[in-house]
Enzyme design. Sequence first.
Site, PDB file in Angstrom:
ATOM      1  N   GLU A   1    -116.158  25.734  44.132  1.00  0.00           N
ATOM      2  CA  GLU A   1    -116.445  24.438  43.528  1.00  0.00           C
ATOM      3  C   GLU A   1    -115.162  23.663  43.262  1.00  0.00           C
ATOM      4  O   GLU A   1    -114.071  24.246  43.185  1.00  0.00           O
ATOM      5  CB  GLU A   1    -117.243  24.648  42.229  1.00  0.00           C
ATOM      6  CG  GLU A   1    -117.669  23.392  41.501  1.00  0.00           C
ATOM      7  CD  GLU A   1    -118.523  22.452  42.338  1.00  0.00           C
ATOM      8  OE1 GLU A   1    -117.950  21.782  43.234  1.00  0.00           O
ATOM      9  OE2 GLU A   1    -119.737  22.363  42.084  1.00  0.00           O
TER      10      GLU A   1
ATOM     11  N   HIS B   1    -126.216  26.709  45.132  1.00  0.00           N
ATOM     12  CA  HIS B   1    -126.626  27.979  44.531  1.00  0.00           C
ATOM     13  C   HIS B   1    -127.760  27.787  43.525  1.00  0.00           C
ATOM     14  O   HIS B   1    -128.037  26.673  43.067  1.00  0.00           O
ATOM     15  CB  HIS B   1    -125.428  28.613  43.825  1.00  0.00           C
ATOM     16  CG  HIS B   1    -124.845  27.718  42.770  1.00  0.00           C
ATOM     17  ND1 HIS B   1    -125.400  27.567  41.511  1.00  0.00           N
ATOM     18  CD2 HIS B   1    -123.781  26.893  42.795  1.00  0.00           C
ATOM     19  CE1 HIS B   1    -124.706  26.709  40.812  1.00  0.00           C
ATOM     20  NE2 HIS B   1    -123.710  26.264  41.565  1.00  0.00           N
TER      21      HIS B   1
END
Length: 227
Positions: free
Chosen positions: A89, A16
Amino acid sequence: MTEAKIGPAKLVLVRHGETEGNVAKLLDTKVPGLPLTERGAAQAKLFGETLLNPPRVLFCSTALRARQTAGYIEAATGVPTTVLDNLQEVQAGDLEGKHSEEAHLFFQRIYRAWHNGDLDERIPGGESGRDVLARFLPVIEELRETYLTPGSSEGDVLLVNHGAAMRLVSRYLADVLPPFTTNNHLDNTETIELVPLPDGSWDCIRWGRFTPPFGYDVAPTSDDPMG
């Protein structure tokens, strides 16, 4: 978008864009997490606009930063985003929200152990390496079966996700070994690119700014531990 000749279809894991947590060097892992900064939005927009070919499909994790990054790629390519579960994550548990050097080094010690084969090491209150792979790898295999027949040239599968998780997954999918995998962090919107092979394995053809052979010796750093 400039079109180029399409080669074998790849799984392209995209980190990202920059977040407020990255700037503050926070261990920011809970969903939804912090948003992109203005710079992160610009990174995501540039990534989408400079793709040589639009992806066949575009996916992202449930985290806000991944959804925002994928949204800019969607706007640039016209390929709609699908949000997938289990791609968040590495969960930092008791280290969540911390930014001290001590917290970073503690996280990195456990993370390096995973890359060296000790997948049962666990972040207190968070995940083990085995936990991360157990949720992430089935999603990858389903995408492979659906979109990535070896030798196919129908377009890449783009998956916007997270630096620490995608490095761990790629280390085991493509047998890229530490210390390369632990010391070569990914900048925001950098990619790991994996090509499916006929025997069911994967070939890693890009890791951030590096291409094979992956023997580059870069000193470890405690900055941006999620990179």
